[in-house]
Scaffold this active site. Structure first.
Site, PDB file in Angstrom:
ATOM      1  N   TYR B 166       0.810  -1.121  -0.079  1.00  0.00           N
ATOM      2  CA  TYR B 166      -0.068  -0.004  -0.064  1.00  0.00           C
ATOM      3  C   TYR B 166       0.761   1.195  -0.043  1.00  0.00           C
ATOM      4  O   TYR B 166       0.594   2.117  -0.766  1.00  0.00           O
ATOM      5  CB  TYR B 166      -1.050   0.059   1.346  1.00  0.00           C
ATOM      6  CG  TYR B 166      -2.018   0.941   0.986  1.00  0.00           C
ATOM      7  CD1 TYR B 166      -2.578   1.306   2.083  1.00  0.00           C
ATOM      8  CD2 TYR B 166      -2.598   1.213   0.013  1.00  0.00           C
ATOM      9  CE1 TYR B 166      -3.547   2.372   2.169  1.00  0.00           C
ATOM     10  CE2 TYR B 166      -3.831   2.042  -0.381  1.00  0.00           C
ATOM     11  CZ  TYR B 166      -4.333   2.684   0.990  1.00  0.00           C
ATOM     12  OH  TYR B 166      -5.362   3.414   0.631  1.00  0.00           O
ATOM     13  N   GLU B 173       2.321   6.420  -7.242  1.00  0.00           N
ATOM     14  CA  GLU B 173       1.114   7.303  -7.597  1.00  0.00           C
ATOM     15  C   GLU B 173       1.356   8.673  -7.213  1.00  0.00           C
ATOM     16  O   GLU B 173       1.284   9.478  -8.121  1.00  0.00           O
ATOM     17  CB  GLU B 173      -0.154   7.005  -6.962  1.00  0.00           C
ATOM     18  CG  GLU B 173      -0.609   5.589  -7.140  1.00  0.00           C
ATOM     19  CD  GLU B 173      -2.007   5.124  -6.477  1.00  0.00           C
ATOM     20  OE1 GLU B 173      -2.949   6.182  -5.761  1.00  0.00           O
ATOM     21  OE2 GLU B 173      -2.087   3.893  -6.192  1.00  0.00           O
TER      22      GLU B 173
END
Lengths: 311, 244
Positions: B166, B173
């Protein structure tokens, strides 16, 4: 006088299950509201509207009107308490939600410094439609404030503080966003000129009058008591004839007013606000419609929740 | 007088909620199994594609191009999951699922696809790798769950790998969006300026910056939610082993 069996009420914390309060010699005819008042005496910071009492920690909250002896409990009732957080009365809620947009829009209309480039501070827009939009927007919120203070009679007592904060951010933020564009120095007036402005203005006024008529009608219905057993119906006022077709014409008119305003200003943010409002009001209207159809066997079949024949 | 009426409506409600909690019917289950198997296979294709491209080129650089099409196809396909929630065959929140899927689709199309210059960035590989491993585990988890035959390994992987994946994905991102910023500003991509006849403006550059900022409150919330889920799901087994 017959001998009444007194109840005992045990109140546990919904999460920790520890016993918070034990009430003895409780009258079986007392309501949940009475019990909340008793609980408040032991815990002054948890005023009744902040309390949620349930028979099952995962179940639905008991209503204030529920009577103790009608509940599925033995003579010792166990209830689970949850703190709903600080609450605000409905009147205060609406005042907070509506004063923001009213004043914020005016900040943009009068072009307060630092909003637009320096040379435009305190200037006026050359377009009449911009002033008209300001009048309409202000009228809409002033009307709402007046209704909140003088017309509406609210059923549930309160709303949690967090919800109010969130609603205010939404209303205040959106009105700032749409006011920014309408009052912008580079604002472009509607493509079809005066005709577009005049027709949508007329529609706006009619919708505001309609909305107000419905509020008055609903208010008169409530006159009989907190939960009256009549559903709203058309009256002599032509605006209320929308009741033939929809359950919640107040929402219909509200959507109509905002759509009119977005056509009048030809401004996408206003249209977006109208659209989002339409979605929310449709959800509310559907809920109301369901309640009406469930409660009244003779509820008119022709009626739709918010849009005649459609939705 | 109101109490008996209340009683019957309550009973009706609990019946209705019982029916909903029973889960999807046989046809829906079959469909979902097929969906999840296809998605697992799709992300495996992407994983294999990445490995093969790396071995062929000998570097991590520019691997995006070798899996661009299957990535777009299968990540966009995940939009169906919103439909599954809306229809009710999957017991998740439409809003939550919608949010998660849309953020992935946004990154795939509105950032990576739209801003050609970032496609050769290493940060793209970072989030693609994170997504790939996560999705392979997640879709096989759903497949096995639907068939009532969930190997503990898959359950463990699903609730453990995220601890690394994660943050890895989020880093990839954010770096990618950051890399896109100067190009978006220069070209005015997806932006509208005033004046225009709809009296609307949108600055995509500012929007991307706001998106980056939104990670700050959102990421910890989601991360700690997953950690709590992990404790709930995997914690029980540890308790049983202690008893023995």
């Amino acid at each position: 006088m017959s001998r009444t069996i007194f109840f005992e009420v045990e109140i546990l914390d919904s999460r920790t299950k520890e016993q918070l309060c034990f009430l003895e010699k409780v009258d079986p005819h007392s309501t949940i509201g009475d019990i909340k008042s008793l609980f408040h005496k032991s815990y002054p910071k948890w005023y009744p509207s902040r309390q949620s009492l349930k028979l099952d920690p995962k179940g639905k909250a008991l209503r204030d009107e529920d009577v103790l002896q009608s509940l599925p409990v033995g003579t010792t009732a166990t209830m689970y308490f949850r703190d709903l957080g600080p609450q605000l009365g409905w009147t205060m809620v609406f005042l907070a939600e509506y004063i923001g947009p009213l004043l914020i829009y005016l900040l943009f209309y009068f072009r307060m410094p630092y909003i637009y480039t320096h040379k435009y501070a305190f200037t006026a827009s050359p377009h009449p439609v911009v002033s008209l939009a300001c009048v309409c927007h202000s009228f809409h919120y002033i009307k709402r404030l007046i209704e909140t203070i003088f017309v509406h009679r609210f059923s549930h007592g309160t709303m949690p503080l967090r919800t109010i904060a969130r609603n205010c951010v939404y209303y205040w933020g959106f009105s700032a966003w749409l006011a920014y564009y309408i009052n912008h120095p580079l604002y472009t007036p509607p493509s079809y000129g005066e005709m577009q402005v005049n027709y949508s203005l007329a529609a706006f006024v009619l919708c505001e009058a309609g909305n107000f008529s419905i509020h008055l009608t609903l208010n008169n219905l409530r006159g009989e008591g907190p939960r009256s057993r009549r559903f709203p119906s058309p009256t002599k006022n032509p605006f209320t004839w929308l009741f033939f077709f929809v359950s919640c014409p107040n929402y219909t008119y509200e959507v109509g007013a905002w759509v009119s305003l977005s056509i009048m200003t030809q401004c996408v943010p206003v249209a977006l606000f109208a659209f989002l409002g339409f979605i929310q009001m449709t959800i509310w209207a559907k809920g109301k419609h369901k309640t009406y159809t469930r409660e009244f066997k003779d509820y008119p079949n022709l009626r739709m929740p918010i849009l005649p024949f459609i939705l | 007088m109101s109490a008996p009426a209340m009683g019957t409506t309550r009973a009706a409600h609990s019946d209705a909620s019982h029916k909903k909690k029973k889960g999807p019917g046989a046809l829906a289950t079959a469909y979902l199994v097929i969906y999840n198997v296809v998605m697992t296979a799709g992300w495996l294709v992407i994983a294999v594609g990445l490995v093969r491209a790396y071995l062929a080129r000998g570097s991590y650089h520019g691997l995006y191009y070798s899996i661009e099409k299957p990535l777009k196809f299968f990540q966009t396909g995940a939009l169906l999951e919103i439909l599954h929630c809306a229809v009710g065959i999957v017991p998740s929140s439409v809003v939550l699922t919608g949010f998660q899927v849309m953020s992935r689709v946004f990154l795939t199309w509105a950032v990576t696809h739209s801003v050609r210059e970032v496609q050769s960035e290493d940060s793209v590989l970072l989030f693609v790798a994170a997504w790939t491993i996560t999705e392979i585990i997640r879709y096989s988890f759903y497949t096995f769950s639907l068939l009532n035959h969930l190997p503990y390994l898959i359950k463990w992987a699903r609730y453990t790998f995220f601890i690394v994946l994660y943050p890895m994905g989020v880093t990839g991102e954010l770096l990618t969006i950051y890399a896109a910023l100067p190009y978006v500003q220069k070209t005015g991509l997806y932006s509208i300026t005033l004046p225009n006849k709809y009296n609307f403006s949108f600055d995509y550059h500012s929007f991307l910056m706001l998106t980056m900022i939104s990670y700050i409150p959102l990421f910890p919330q989601l991360y700690f939610h997953m950690l709590r889920q992990r404790k709930k799901v995997l914690g029980h087994v540890e308790d049983y082993s202690k008893v023995e």
